[in-house]
Design a protein around this motif. Structure first.
Motif, PDB file in Angstrom:
ATOM      1  N   ALA A 159       0.831  -1.201   0.000  1.00 29.15           N
ATOM      2  CA  ALA A 159       0.000   0.000   0.000  1.00 29.15           C
ATOM      3  C   ALA A 159       0.867   1.253   0.000  1.00 29.15           C
ATOM      4  O   ALA A 159       0.389   2.335  -0.300  1.00 29.15           O
ATOM      5  CB  ALA A 159      -0.919  -0.008   1.216  1.00 29.15           C
ATOM      6  N   ASP A 160       2.151   1.100   0.332  1.00 27.20           N
ATOM      7  CA  ASP A 160       3.040   2.252   0.362  1.00 27.20           C
ATOM      8  C   ASP A 160       3.351   2.782  -1.033  1.00 27.20           C
ATOM      9  O   ASP A 160       3.808   3.901  -1.178  1.00 27.20           O
ATOM     10  CB  ASP A 160       4.357   1.902   1.062  1.00 27.20           C
ATOM     11  N   VAL A 199      -2.897   3.313  -9.362  1.00 28.95           N
ATOM     12  CA  VAL A 199      -4.233   3.697  -9.812  1.00 28.95           C
ATOM     13  C   VAL A 199      -4.408   3.109 -11.211  1.00 28.95           C
ATOM     14  O   VAL A 199      -3.612   3.373 -12.109  1.00 28.95           O
ATOM     15  CB  VAL A 199      -4.408   5.223  -9.854  1.00 28.95           C
ATOM     16  N   THR A 200      -5.422   2.290 -11.357  1.00 33.14           N
ATOM     17  CA  THR A 200      -5.687   1.639 -12.632  1.00 33.14           C
ATOM     18  C   THR A 200      -6.647   2.489 -13.459  1.00 33.14           C
ATOM     19  O   THR A 200      -7.639   2.992 -12.941  1.00 33.14           O
ATOM     20  CB  THR A 200      -6.307   0.248 -12.393  1.00 33.14           C
ATOM     21  N   ILE A 201      -6.308   2.651 -14.728  1.00 37.83           N
ATOM     22  CA  ILE A 201      -7.211   3.334 -15.645  1.00 37.83           C
ATOM     23  C   ILE A 201      -7.865   2.278 -16.511  1.00 37.83           C
ATOM     24  O   ILE A 201      -7.181   1.522 -17.210  1.00 37.83           O
ATOM     25  CB  ILE A 201      -6.458   4.344 -16.542  1.00 37.83           C
ATOM     26  N   GLY A 202      -9.191   2.190 -16.430  1.00 44.07           N
ATOM     27  CA  GLY A 202      -9.919   1.211 -17.220  1.00 44.07           C
ATOM     28  C   GLY A 202     -11.335   1.682 -17.438  1.00 44.07           C
ATOM     29  O   GLY A 202     -11.950   2.240 -16.515  1.00 44.07           O
ATOM     30  N   ASN A 203     -11.843   1.465 -18.653  1.00 44.65           N
ATOM     31  CA  ASN A 203     -13.229   1.824 -18.920  1.00 44.65           C
ATOM     32  C   ASN A 203     -13.502   3.291 -18.602  1.00 44.65           C
ATOM     33  O   ASN A 203     -14.505   3.627 -17.988  1.00 44.65           O
ATOM     34  CB  ASN A 203     -14.151   0.922 -18.090  1.00 44.65           C
ATOM     35  N   PHE A 204     -12.541   4.164 -18.937  1.00 46.98           N
ATOM     36  CA  PHE A 204     -12.683   5.610 -18.727  1.00 46.98           C
ATOM     37  C   PHE A 204     -12.871   5.960 -17.242  1.00 46.98           C
ATOM     38  O   PHE A 204     -13.565   6.910 -16.909  1.00 46.98           O
ATOM     39  CB  PHE A 204     -13.854   6.180 -19.554  1.00 46.98           C
ATOM     40  N   THR A 205     -12.228   5.172 -16.375  1.00 50.14           N
ATOM     41  CA  THR A 205     -12.381   5.407 -14.938  1.00 50.14           C
ATOM     42  C   THR A 205     -11.034   5.226 -14.247  1.00 50.14           C
ATOM     43  O   THR A 205     -10.276   4.313 -14.570  1.00 50.14           O
ATOM     44  CB  THR A 205     -13.388   4.395 -14.341  1.00 50.14           C
ATOM     45  N   PHE A 206     -10.751   6.127 -13.301  1.00 51.82           N
ATOM     46  CA  PHE A 206      -9.597   5.949 -12.418  1.00 51.82           C
ATOM     47  C   PHE A 206     -10.036   5.123 -11.221  1.00 51.82           C
ATOM     48  O   PHE A 206     -11.046   5.434 -10.577  1.00 51.82           O
ATOM     49  CB  PHE A 206      -9.084   7.309 -11.915  1.00 51.82           C
ATOM     50  N   SER A 207      -9.282   4.077 -10.918  1.00 55.50           N
ATOM     51  CA  SER A 207      -9.656   3.222  -9.800  1.00 55.50           C
ATOM     52  C   SER A 207      -8.423   2.877  -8.958  1.00 55.50           C
ATOM     53  O   SER A 207      -7.437   2.393  -9.505  1.00 55.50           O
ATOM     54  CB  SER A 207     -10.303   1.937 -10.336  1.00 55.50           C
ATOM     55  N   PRO A 208      -8.444   3.141  -7.653  1.00 53.21           N
ATOM     56  CA  PRO A 208      -9.566   3.752  -6.922  1.00 53.21           C
ATOM     57  C   PRO A 208      -9.716   5.234  -7.269  1.00 53.21           C
ATOM     58  O   PRO A 208      -8.761   5.870  -7.706  1.00 53.21           O
ATOM     59  CB  PRO A 208      -9.166   3.567  -5.453  1.00 53.21           C
ATOM     60  N   THR A 220       5.205   9.442  -0.860  1.00 59.30           N
ATOM     61  CA  THR A 220       4.811   8.189  -1.509  1.00 59.30           C
ATOM     62  C   THR A 220       4.731   8.368  -3.024  1.00 59.30           C
ATOM     63  O   THR A 220       4.289   9.400  -3.518  1.00 59.30           O
ATOM     64  CB  THR A 220       3.437   7.736  -0.980  1.00 59.30           C
ATOM     65  N   ILE A 221       5.161   7.329  -3.739  1.00 58.66           N
ATOM     66  CA  ILE A 221       5.058   7.306  -5.201  1.00 58.66           C
ATOM     67  C   ILE A 221       3.729   6.668  -5.588  1.00 58.66           C
ATOM     68  O   ILE A 221       3.409   5.571  -5.133  1.00 58.66           O
ATOM     69  CB  ILE A 221       6.200   6.479  -5.819  1.00 58.66           C
ATOM     70  N   VAL A 222       2.986   7.356  -6.426  1.00 53.84           N
ATOM     71  CA  VAL A 222       1.755   6.784  -6.991  1.00 53.84           C
ATOM     72  C   VAL A 222       2.004   6.495  -8.464  1.00 53.84           C
ATOM     73  O   VAL A 222       2.589   7.318  -9.179  1.00 53.84           O
ATOM     74  CB  VAL A 222       0.564   7.751  -6.840  1.00 53.84           C
ATOM     75  N   THR A 223       1.597   5.313  -8.910  1.00 62.44           N
ATOM     76  CA  THR A 223       1.758   4.931 -10.315  1.00 62.44           C
ATOM     77  C   THR A 223       0.391   4.687 -10.941  1.00 62.44           C
ATOM     78  O   THR A 223      -0.433   3.968 -10.380  1.00 62.44           O
ATOM     79  CB  THR A 223       2.613   3.658 -10.439  1.00 62.44           C
ATOM     80  N   PHE A 256       2.600   5.951 -15.552  1.00 63.01           N
ATOM     81  CA  PHE A 256       3.093   7.261 -15.145  1.00 63.01           C
ATOM     82  C   PHE A 256       3.195   7.261 -13.627  1.00 63.01           C
ATOM     83  O   PHE A 256       2.273   6.817 -12.936  1.00 63.01           O
ATOM     84  CB  PHE A 256       2.127   8.372 -15.602  1.00 63.01           C
ATOM     85  N   SER A 257       4.338   7.731 -13.102  1.00 64.79           N
ATOM     86  CA  SER A 257       4.529   7.764 -11.646  1.00 64.79           C
ATOM     87  C   SER A 257       4.848   9.174 -11.199  1.00 64.79           C
ATOM     88  O   SER A 257       5.503   9.940 -11.921  1.00 64.79           O
ATOM     89  CB  SER A 257       5.679   6.843 -11.235  1.00 64.79           C
ATOM     90  N   PHE A 258       4.391   9.498  -9.994  1.00 63.12           N
ATOM     91  CA  PHE A 258       4.679  10.802  -9.420  1.00 63.12           C
ATOM     92  C   PHE A 258       4.841  10.638  -7.915  1.00 63.12           C
ATOM     93  O   PHE A 258       4.093   9.916  -7.266  1.00 63.12           O
ATOM     94  CB  PHE A 258       3.543  11.796  -9.720  1.00 63.12           C
ATOM     95  N   THR A 259       5.860  11.316  -7.370  1.00 65.84           N
ATOM     96  CA  THR A 259       6.092  11.286  -5.930  1.00 65.84           C
ATOM     97  C   THR A 259       5.436  12.501  -5.288  1.00 65.84           C
ATOM     98  O   THR A 259       5.741  13.643  -5.655  1.00 65.84           O
ATOM     99  CB  THR A 259       7.607  11.309  -5.626  1.00 65.84           C
ATOM    100  N   PHE A 260       4.540  12.252  -4.353  1.00 64.15           N
ATOM    101  CA  PHE A 260       3.816  13.330  -3.679  1.00 64.15           C
ATOM    102  C   PHE A 260       4.567  13.720  -2.405  1.00 64.15           C
ATOM    103  O   PHE A 260       4.439  13.073  -1.367  1.00 64.15           O
ATOM    104  CB  PHE A 260       2.384  12.891  -3.358  1.00 64.15           C
ATOM    105  N   ALA A 261       5.365  14.778  -2.505  1.00 65.86           N
ATOM    106  CA  ALA A 261       6.191  15.193  -1.377  1.00 65.86           C
ATOM    107  C   ALA A 261       5.402  16.055  -0.394  1.00 65.86           C
ATOM    108  O   ALA A 261       5.670  16.029   0.813  1.00 65.86           O
ATOM    109  CB  ALA A 261       7.413  15.954  -1.880  1.00 65.86           C
ATOM    110  N   GLU A 262       4.447  16.829  -0.910  1.00 67.53           N
ATOM    111  CA  GLU A 262       3.747  17.807  -0.067  1.00 67.53           C
ATOM    112  C   GLU A 262       2.351  17.317   0.297  1.00 67.53           C
ATOM    113  O   GLU A 262       1.580  16.903  -0.571  1.00 67.53           O
ATOM    114  CB  GLU A 262       3.610  19.146  -0.818  1.00 67.53           C
ATOM    115  N   PRO A 263       1.995  17.393   1.605  1.00 68.49           N
ATOM    116  CA  PRO A 263       0.632  17.035   2.003  1.00 68.49           C
ATOM    117  C   PRO A 263      -0.402  17.932   1.316  1.00 68.49           C
ATOM    118  O   PRO A 263      -0.116  19.085   0.993  1.00 68.49           O
ATOM    119  CB  PRO A 263       0.632  17.269   3.521  1.00 68.49           C
ATOM    120  N   GLY A 264      -1.574  17.397   1.106  1.00 64.64           N
ATOM    121  CA  GLY A 264      -2.649  18.163   0.487  1.00 64.64           C
ATOM    122  C   GLY A 264      -3.592  17.245  -0.258  1.00 64.64           C
ATOM    123  O   GLY A 264      -3.397  16.033  -0.295  1.00 64.64           O
ATOM    124  N   THR A 265      -4.616  17.841  -0.846  1.00 62.65           N
ATOM    125  CA  THR A 265      -5.571  17.080  -1.656  1.00 62.65           C
ATOM    126  C   THR A 265      -5.374  17.485  -3.109  1.00 62.65           C
ATOM    127  O   THR A 265      -5.470  18.665  -3.449  1.00 62.65           O
ATOM    128  CB  THR A 265      -7.018  17.368  -1.212  1.00 62.65           C
TER     129      THR A 265
END
Ligand SMILES: [Cu+2]
Length: 132
Positions: free
Chosen positions: A48-49, A53-62, A71-74, A104-113
Motif C-alpha cells: 500500500a506504500d 491507480v488503474t485506468i480502465g473503462n474511462f475510470t480511475f480506480s480507486p 509516496t510514489i503513486v503509479t 506514469f509515476s509521481f512522488t507526492f512530497a507535499e501534504p494536500g488534496t
C-alpha cells in the motif's frame, strides 16, 4: 520486527508460568500463527506504500487514493485508448499521453488534496489525498 519479538517473549513467558509440556506445543503453534499473520500484514502495508491507480473503462480506480507524504503513486492505463493524467491546477503533475499498458509515476512530497483528471476525457477524475 521488534514488536513481534516482544509478543513472542510475552507468550513464551506466560507459558513458562502456566503450561504443561503439552501446552508448549500449543503455545508455539499460536506464536507461529501470530507471527505469520503479522508478517502478512506487514507485506500488505508495504504494497500500500506504493499504490497503483488503474485506468480502465474511462475510470480511475480507486477514485480516491490516500497516502503519506513522500509516496510514489503509479497510474497504469489498461484501456485500448490513450489517456493522460494532470492535476486540476495544471502545475503539480502532468503525464505524457499514455497508450495501452503505459505507466506514469509521481512522488507526492507535499501534504494536500490533489484533484486530477484526464486531459483527453475531462469527465475522468480522481483524487490523491496526501497526509503528513
Ligand atoms: Cu482519458
Amino acid at each position: 520486527m521488534n514488536e513481534l519479538a516482544v509478543d513472542a517473549v510475552a507468550l513464551g513467558g506466560a507459558y513458562k508460568l502456566t503450561s504443561s509440556a503439552k501446552g508448549l506445543f500449543r503455545n508455539l503453534a499460536v506464536v507461529v500463527l501470530l507471527l505469520t499473520g503479522q508478517c502478512f500484514a506487514a507485506a500488505e502495508a508495504r504494497a500500500a506504500d506504493a499504490p497503483t491507480v488503474t485506468i480502465g473503462n474511462f475510470t480511475f480506480s480507486p477514485q480516491v487514493t490516500t497516502i503519506k507524504a513522500g509516496t510514489i503513486v503509479t497510474w497504469v492505463n489498461h484501456d485500448d485508448i490513450p489517456h493522460t493524467i494532470l492535476d486540476n491546477n495544471r502545475k503539480v503533475f502532468r503525464s505524457k499521453v499514455l497508450d495501452t499498458d503505459d505507466k506514469f509515476s509521481f512522488t507526492f512530497a507535499e501534504p494536500g488534496t490533489y484533484e486530477y483528471f484526464c486531459g483527453l476525457h475531462p469527465h475522468m477524475t480522481g483524487q490523491i489525498v496526501v497526509t503528513p
